[in-house]
Write an enzyme that holds these catalytic residues in place. Structure first.
Site, mmCIF file in Angstrom:
data_model
loop_
_atom_site.group_PDB
_atom_site.id
_atom_site.type_symbol
_atom_site.label_atom_id
_atom_site.label_comp_id
_atom_site.label_asym_id
_atom_site.label_seq_id
_atom_site.Cartn_x
_atom_site.Cartn_y
_atom_site.Cartn_z
ATOM 1 N N VAL A 121 0.837 -1.200 0.000
ATOM 2 C CA VAL A 121 0.000 0.000 0.000
ATOM 3 C C VAL A 121 0.873 1.252 0.000
ATOM 4 C CG1 VAL A 121 -1.627 1.367 1.378
ATOM 5 C CG2 VAL A 121 -2.019 -1.087 1.050
ATOM 6 N N ALA A 124 2.460 1.851 -3.448
ATOM 7 C CA ALA A 124 1.512 2.362 -4.434
ATOM 8 C C ALA A 124 1.070 3.786 -4.120
ATOM 9 C CB ALA A 124 0.293 1.444 -4.504
ATOM 10 N N GLU A 125 0.969 4.112 -2.837
ATOM 11 C CA GLU A 125 0.453 5.417 -2.444
ATOM 12 C C GLU A 125 1.487 6.537 -2.599
ATOM 13 O OE1 GLU A 125 -2.492 6.450 -1.620
ATOM 14 O OE2 GLU A 125 -3.557 4.550 -1.518
ATOM 15 N N SER A 126 2.718 6.286 -2.163
ATOM 16 C CA SER A 126 3.684 7.395 -2.096
ATOM 17 C C SER A 126 5.064 7.062 -2.632
ATOM 18 C CB SER A 126 3.839 7.854 -0.643
ATOM 19 O OG SER A 126 4.563 6.879 0.102
ATOM 20 N N TYR A 221 -5.806 -0.093 -9.081
ATOM 21 C CA TYR A 221 -5.108 0.009 -7.803
ATOM 22 C C TYR A 221 -5.126 -1.334 -7.066
ATOM 23 C CZ TYR A 221 -4.190 1.767 -3.027
ATOM 24 O OH TYR A 221 -3.684 1.991 -1.766
#
Length: 236
Positions: A121, A124-126, A221
Protein backbone atom coordinates in the site's frame (compact mmCIF):
# COMPACT_ATOMS: atom_id res chain seq x y z
CA UNK A 1 -2.09 8.78 -6.48
CA UNK A 2 0.43 9.93 -9.05
CA UNK A 3 -0.93 10.23 -12.59
CA UNK A 4 -0.05 7.63 -15.22
CA UNK A 5 1.05 8.56 -18.73
CA UNK A 6 -0.97 6.80 -21.39
CA UNK A 7 0.88 4.91 -24.09
CA UNK A 8 -0.57 3.44 -27.28
CA UNK A 9 -3.21 0.91 -26.25
CA UNK A 10 -2.07 0.81 -22.62
CA UNK A 11 -0.41 2.57 -19.74
CA UNK A 12 3.23 3.28 -19.01
CA UNK A 13 5.11 4.12 -15.82
CA UNK A 14 8.78 3.92 -14.84
CA UNK A 15 9.01 1.67 -11.80
CA UNK A 16 11.75 1.96 -9.20
CA UNK A 17 14.23 3.96 -11.26
CA UNK A 18 17.82 3.54 -10.07
CA UNK A 19 17.89 6.86 -8.21
CA UNK A 20 14.40 6.81 -6.68
CA UNK A 21 11.11 5.01 -6.30
CA UNK A 22 9.12 7.90 -7.76
CA UNK A 23 5.81 6.98 -9.36
CA UNK A 24 6.02 3.36 -8.24
CA UNK A 25 3.09 1.36 -9.56
CA UNK A 26 0.79 4.38 -9.40
CA UNK A 27 -1.81 5.57 -11.84
CA UNK A 28 -5.12 4.98 -13.50
CA UNK A 29 -6.35 3.45 -16.70
CA UNK A 30 -9.25 1.82 -18.51
CA UNK A 31 -10.34 -1.65 -17.44
CA UNK A 32 -13.26 -1.93 -19.80
CA UNK A 33 -13.15 -5.73 -20.00
CA UNK A 34 -11.93 -6.26 -16.42
CA UNK A 35 -8.66 -7.65 -17.74
CA UNK A 36 -5.19 -6.29 -17.07
CA UNK A 37 -2.11 -7.26 -19.10
CA UNK A 38 1.33 -6.36 -17.77
CA UNK A 39 4.94 -6.49 -18.92
CA UNK A 40 8.24 -4.87 -17.95
CA UNK A 41 10.60 -3.64 -20.64
CA UNK A 42 14.40 -3.58 -20.60
CA UNK A 43 14.43 -0.07 -19.06
CA UNK A 44 12.44 -1.14 -16.01
CA UNK A 45 9.20 0.42 -17.24
CA UNK A 46 6.08 -1.45 -16.19
CA UNK A 47 3.28 -1.41 -18.79
CA UNK A 48 -0.40 -2.05 -18.04
CA UNK A 49 -3.08 -2.46 -20.69
CA UNK A 50 -6.63 -3.75 -21.01
CA UNK A 51 -5.54 -5.70 -24.09
CA UNK A 52 -2.50 -7.74 -25.03
CA UNK A 53 0.21 -5.69 -26.76
CA UNK A 54 2.98 -8.26 -27.30
CA UNK A 55 3.95 -11.85 -26.69
CA UNK A 56 5.74 -10.75 -23.51
CA UNK A 57 2.55 -9.53 -21.84
CA UNK A 58 1.17 -11.45 -18.87
CA UNK A 59 -2.50 -11.52 -17.95
CA UNK A 60 -2.43 -10.47 -14.30
CA UNK A 61 -6.19 -10.20 -13.88
CA UNK A 62 -7.76 -13.34 -15.27
CA UNK A 63 -11.38 -12.34 -15.75
CA UNK A 64 -13.57 -12.08 -18.82
CA UNK A 65 -16.41 -10.61 -16.77
CA UNK A 66 -17.72 -7.08 -17.36
CA UNK A 67 -16.00 -4.24 -15.54
CA UNK A 68 -18.72 -3.93 -12.91
CA UNK A 69 -18.16 -7.49 -11.72
CA UNK A 70 -16.09 -8.15 -8.62
CA UNK A 71 -12.46 -9.13 -8.83
CA UNK A 72 -11.84 -12.87 -8.37
CA UNK A 73 -12.44 -13.81 -4.73
CA UNK A 74 -9.13 -15.70 -4.58
CA UNK A 75 -7.07 -12.84 -6.05
CA UNK A 76 -5.19 -12.27 -2.79
CA UNK A 77 -3.91 -15.87 -2.95
CA UNK A 78 -2.89 -15.78 -6.63
CA UNK A 79 0.78 -16.48 -7.46
CA UNK A 80 2.89 -13.37 -7.97
CA UNK A 81 3.95 -12.57 -11.54
CA UNK A 82 7.63 -12.44 -12.47
CA UNK A 83 7.39 -8.67 -13.04
CA UNK A 84 5.92 -8.08 -9.61
CA UNK A 85 8.60 -10.32 -8.10
CA UNK A 86 11.25 -8.08 -9.66
CA UNK A 87 9.51 -4.93 -8.39
CA UNK A 88 9.36 -6.42 -4.90
CA UNK A 89 13.07 -7.24 -5.00
CA UNK A 90 13.89 -3.65 -5.96
CA UNK A 91 11.78 -2.33 -3.12
CA UNK A 92 13.44 -4.58 -0.56
CA UNK A 93 16.88 -3.51 -1.75
CA UNK A 94 16.13 0.23 -1.68
CA UNK A 95 17.33 2.78 0.85
CA UNK A 96 13.89 4.42 0.87
CA UNK A 97 12.28 1.21 2.08
CA UNK A 98 15.02 0.59 4.65
CA UNK A 99 14.39 4.04 6.15
CA UNK A 100 10.72 3.33 6.90
CA UNK A 101 10.86 -0.43 7.50
CA UNK A 102 11.22 -0.30 11.33
CA UNK A 103 8.19 1.99 11.75
CA UNK A 104 6.20 -0.05 9.24
CA UNK A 105 6.96 -3.35 10.98
CA UNK A 106 6.09 -1.89 14.38
CA UNK A 107 2.73 -0.54 13.19
CA UNK A 108 1.89 -3.68 11.21
CA UNK A 109 2.61 -5.91 14.22
CA UNK A 110 0.69 -3.66 16.61
CA UNK A 111 -2.45 -3.57 14.46
CA UNK A 112 -2.23 -7.14 13.20
CA UNK A 113 -1.72 -6.40 9.50
CA UNK A 114 0.64 -8.36 7.25
CA UNK A 115 3.88 -6.39 6.84
CA UNK A 116 3.86 -7.13 3.11
CA UNK A 117 0.41 -5.58 2.66
CA UNK A 118 1.39 -2.38 4.44
CA UNK A 119 4.50 -2.19 2.27
CA UNK A 120 2.49 -2.72 -0.92
CA UNK A 121 0.00 0.00 0.00
CA UNK A 122 2.79 2.42 0.90
CA UNK A 123 4.62 1.70 -2.34
CA UNK A 124 1.51 2.36 -4.43
CA UNK A 125 0.45 5.42 -2.44
CA UNK A 126 3.68 7.39 -2.10
CA UNK A 127 6.67 5.37 -3.36
CA UNK A 128 8.03 5.83 0.19
CA UNK A 129 8.04 9.64 -0.06
CA UNK A 130 7.14 11.03 3.35
CA UNK A 131 6.51 14.50 1.90
CA UNK A 132 4.05 13.39 -0.79
CA UNK A 133 0.75 15.32 -0.91
CA UNK A 134 -2.02 14.45 -3.33
CA UNK A 135 -4.22 17.02 -5.12
CA UNK A 136 -7.05 15.92 -2.81
CA UNK A 137 -5.00 16.57 0.32
CA UNK A 138 -3.83 13.06 1.24
CA UNK A 139 -0.50 13.30 3.03
CA UNK A 140 2.67 11.32 3.47
CA UNK A 141 3.81 7.74 3.17
CA UNK A 142 0.37 6.15 3.44
CA UNK A 143 -1.41 9.11 1.81
CA UNK A 144 -3.71 9.64 4.78
CA UNK A 145 -6.45 12.25 4.62
CA UNK A 146 -6.49 14.54 7.69
CA UNK A 147 -10.11 13.58 8.45
CA UNK A 148 -9.16 9.90 8.42
CA UNK A 149 -6.17 10.60 10.66
CA UNK A 150 -8.43 12.31 13.20
CA UNK A 151 -10.79 9.35 13.07
CA UNK A 152 -7.94 6.98 13.86
CA UNK A 153 -6.19 8.72 16.69
CA UNK A 154 -4.23 11.74 15.41
CA UNK A 155 -5.28 14.89 17.25
CA UNK A 156 -4.15 18.47 16.82
CA UNK A 157 -1.81 19.89 19.45
CA UNK A 158 -0.44 23.40 20.02
CA UNK A 159 1.84 24.12 17.08
CA UNK A 160 1.19 20.65 15.66
CA UNK A 161 -1.78 20.47 13.31
CA UNK A 162 -2.96 17.07 12.13
CA UNK A 163 -1.62 17.91 8.67
CA UNK A 164 1.82 18.67 10.08
CA UNK A 165 1.85 15.50 12.18
CA UNK A 166 1.05 13.40 9.12
CA UNK A 167 4.38 14.45 7.62
CA UNK A 168 6.09 12.53 10.40
CA UNK A 169 6.71 9.01 9.05
CA UNK A 170 5.89 7.13 12.24
CA UNK A 171 2.64 9.03 12.81
CA UNK A 172 1.61 8.63 9.19
CA UNK A 173 2.36 4.91 9.04
CA UNK A 174 0.58 4.29 12.31
CA UNK A 175 -2.58 6.13 11.20
CA UNK A 176 -2.62 4.52 7.75
CA UNK A 177 -2.01 1.03 9.11
CA UNK A 178 -4.68 1.44 11.76
CA UNK A 179 -7.13 2.46 9.04
CA UNK A 180 -6.11 -0.50 6.88
CA UNK A 181 -6.63 -2.85 9.84
CA UNK A 182 -10.10 -1.37 10.33
CA UNK A 183 -10.96 -1.97 6.68
CA UNK A 184 -9.76 -5.58 6.79
CA UNK A 185 -11.96 -6.20 9.82
CA UNK A 186 -14.91 -4.31 8.31
CA UNK A 187 -14.82 -6.42 5.16
CA UNK A 188 -14.20 -9.67 7.05
CA UNK A 189 -10.72 -10.31 5.77
CA UNK A 190 -11.51 -9.82 2.07
CA UNK A 191 -8.32 -8.05 1.10
CA UNK A 192 -9.51 -6.95 -2.34
CA UNK A 193 -12.37 -5.04 -0.65
CA UNK A 194 -10.14 -3.58 2.07
CA UNK A 195 -7.62 -2.37 -0.52
CA UNK A 196 -10.39 -0.97 -2.72
CA UNK A 197 -11.80 0.88 0.28
CA UNK A 198 -8.38 2.33 1.11
CA UNK A 199 -8.39 3.86 -2.37
CA UNK A 200 -12.04 4.78 -2.88
CA UNK A 201 -13.46 4.86 0.65
CA UNK A 202 -15.41 2.24 2.54
CA UNK A 203 -18.70 3.86 1.59
CA UNK A 204 -17.97 3.33 -2.10
CA UNK A 205 -17.36 -0.38 -1.53
CA UNK A 206 -20.56 -0.71 0.47
CA UNK A 207 -22.59 1.13 -2.16
CA UNK A 208 -21.21 -1.32 -4.73
CA UNK A 209 -22.74 -4.17 -2.75
CA UNK A 210 -19.51 -5.08 -0.96
CA UNK A 211 -17.66 -5.48 -4.23
CA UNK A 212 -14.80 -3.55 -5.78
CA UNK A 213 -16.42 -0.38 -7.18
CA UNK A 214 -16.52 0.11 -10.92
CA UNK A 215 -13.97 2.91 -10.80
CA UNK A 216 -11.08 2.58 -13.25
CA UNK A 217 -8.50 3.91 -10.80
CA UNK A 218 -9.70 1.71 -7.94
CA UNK A 219 -9.81 -1.50 -9.94
CA UNK A 220 -6.28 -1.02 -11.26
CA UNK A 221 -5.11 0.01 -7.80
CA UNK A 222 -6.39 -3.28 -6.36
CA UNK A 223 -4.63 -5.27 -9.08
CA UNK A 224 -1.32 -3.52 -8.47
CA UNK A 225 -1.39 -3.49 -4.66
CA UNK A 226 -2.38 -7.14 -4.32
CA UNK A 227 0.01 -8.19 -7.08
CA UNK A 228 2.85 -6.49 -5.26
CA UNK A 229 1.64 -7.91 -1.93
CA UNK A 230 1.79 -11.44 -3.35
CA UNK A 231 5.33 -10.83 -4.56
CA UNK A 232 6.53 -9.29 -1.29
CA UNK A 233 5.30 -12.21 0.78
CA UNK A 234 6.67 -14.87 -1.59
CA UNK A 235 9.49 -16.93 -0.04
CA UNK A 236 12.91 -16.11 -1.38
Amino acid sequence: MVGLRASQGGFRKRVLAPAALACLLAGTGSLAQAQVWMRADEEGVLHFSNQRQSGQDQLVLRSAEPAEAALPSDWAQAPASADMERAAQRIQASAQFDAVKPAMEQAATHFGVDHALVTAVMAAESAFNAQAVSPKGAIGLMQVMPATAKRFGVTARPGQSVERQLRDPETNIRAGTRYLAHLIQLFEGQLELAVAAYNAGEGAVMRAGNRVPNYRETRQYVVKVLGLYNALRSPG
